[in-house]
Design a protein around this motif. Structure first.
Motif, PDB file in Angstrom:
ATOM      1  N   TYR A  36      35.641  40.912  59.216  1.00  0.00           N
ATOM      2  CA  TYR A  36      35.631  39.789  58.296  1.00  0.00           C
ATOM      3  C   TYR A  36      34.238  39.356  57.841  1.00  0.00           C
ATOM      4  O   TYR A  36      34.107  38.699  56.817  1.00  0.00           O
ATOM      5  N   TRP A  37      33.196  39.679  58.553  1.00  0.00           N
ATOM      6  CA  TRP A  37      31.871  39.202  58.150  1.00  0.00           C
ATOM      7  C   TRP A  37      30.934  40.339  57.781  1.00  0.00           C
ATOM      8  O   TRP A  37      30.346  40.337  56.704  1.00  0.00           O
ATOM      9  N   LEU A  38      30.792  41.313  58.675  1.00  0.00           N
ATOM     10  CA  LEU A  38      29.794  42.360  58.474  1.00  0.00           C
ATOM     11  C   LEU A  38      30.121  43.248  57.277  1.00  0.00           C
ATOM     12  O   LEU A  38      29.234  43.628  56.521  1.00  0.00           O
ATOM     13  N   SER A  39      31.378  43.567  57.075  1.00  0.00           N
ATOM     14  CA  SER A  39      31.739  44.456  55.966  1.00  0.00           C
ATOM     15  C   SER A  39      31.508  43.804  54.611  1.00  0.00           C
ATOM     16  O   SER A  39      31.313  44.495  53.615  1.00  0.00           O
ATOM     17  N   ASP A  40      31.501  42.480  54.540  1.00  0.00           N
ATOM     18  CA  ASP A  40      31.251  41.786  53.272  1.00  0.00           C
ATOM     19  C   ASP A  40      29.765  41.633  52.980  1.00  0.00           C
ATOM     20  O   ASP A  40      29.370  41.569  51.817  1.00  0.00           O
ATOM     21  N   HIS A  41      28.925  41.576  54.004  1.00  0.00           N
ATOM     22  CA  HIS A  41      27.512  41.269  53.802  1.00  0.00           C
ATOM     23  C   HIS A  41      26.589  42.481  53.874  1.00  0.00           C
ATOM     24  O   HIS A  41      25.531  42.478  53.257  1.00  0.00           O
ATOM     25  N   ILE A  42      26.949  43.475  54.638  1.00  0.00           N
ATOM     26  CA  ILE A  42      26.056  44.613  54.842  1.00  0.00           C
ATOM     27  C   ILE A  42      26.811  45.911  54.574  1.00  0.00           C
ATOM     28  O   ILE A  42      27.931  46.091  55.048  1.00  0.00           O
TER      29      ILE A  42
END
Length: 110
Positions: A36-42
Motif C-alpha cells: 500500500y505505500w512502497l509500490s506507490d512511492h518508489i
C-alpha cells in the motif's frame, strides 16, 4: 535438554510462540507497507535487482569457497595428527625412573 526423541507440535509452539508471533507481525508489516505505500512511492527497475542479485551470489560463492579452503587446510594439518597413534605409556616408561634409582644416581654423582 531434550530427553525425548520426538516433540509434538504443541510442545514446539510452547517454546517458540514469542518468536513466531514477532516474525508474523514483522512479515505482516512489511507486506502491507510494500503493497500500500512502497509500490506507490518508489519504483525500482528490474535491472537493479538483477545486478545486485548477481553480485550477492558471487560474494556468497567466494565466501563459501574461502571457508571451504580454510576447512580443508585445517583438515590437512590435523588429519595426520589424529590418525597417528600416540605412544603414551612408552614415552612415560622411558623418561620416568623410580625415585630410589634417581636418588642413588644423584648420591653417586656427588
Amino acid at each position: 535438554m531434550l530427553l525425548k526423541h520426538r516433540l509434538s507440535l504443541a510442545q514446539i509452539f510452547t517454546f517458540t510462540w514469542k518468536v513466531d508471533l514477532m516474525l508474523l507481525l514483522c512479515c505482516t508489516i512489511v507486506y502491507f507497507g510494500d503493497k500500500y505505500w512502497l509500490s506507490d512511492h518508489i519504483t525500482i527497475p528490474v535491472a537493479v535487482s538483477a545486478v545486485l542479485g548477481t553480485a550477492i551470489a558471487f560474494f556468497i560463492g567466494f565466501n563459501n569457497n574461502q571457508a571451504y579452503d580454510r576447512w580443508w587446510e585445517a583438515r590437512m594439518i590435523w588429519g595426520p595428527s589424529s590418525t597417528t597413534p600416540v605412544p603414551g605409556p612408552e614415552v612415560c616408561s622411558t623418561t620416568h625412573r623410580p625415585t630410589a634409582t634417581r636418588n642413588n644416581r644423584l648420591l653417586s654423582a656427588t
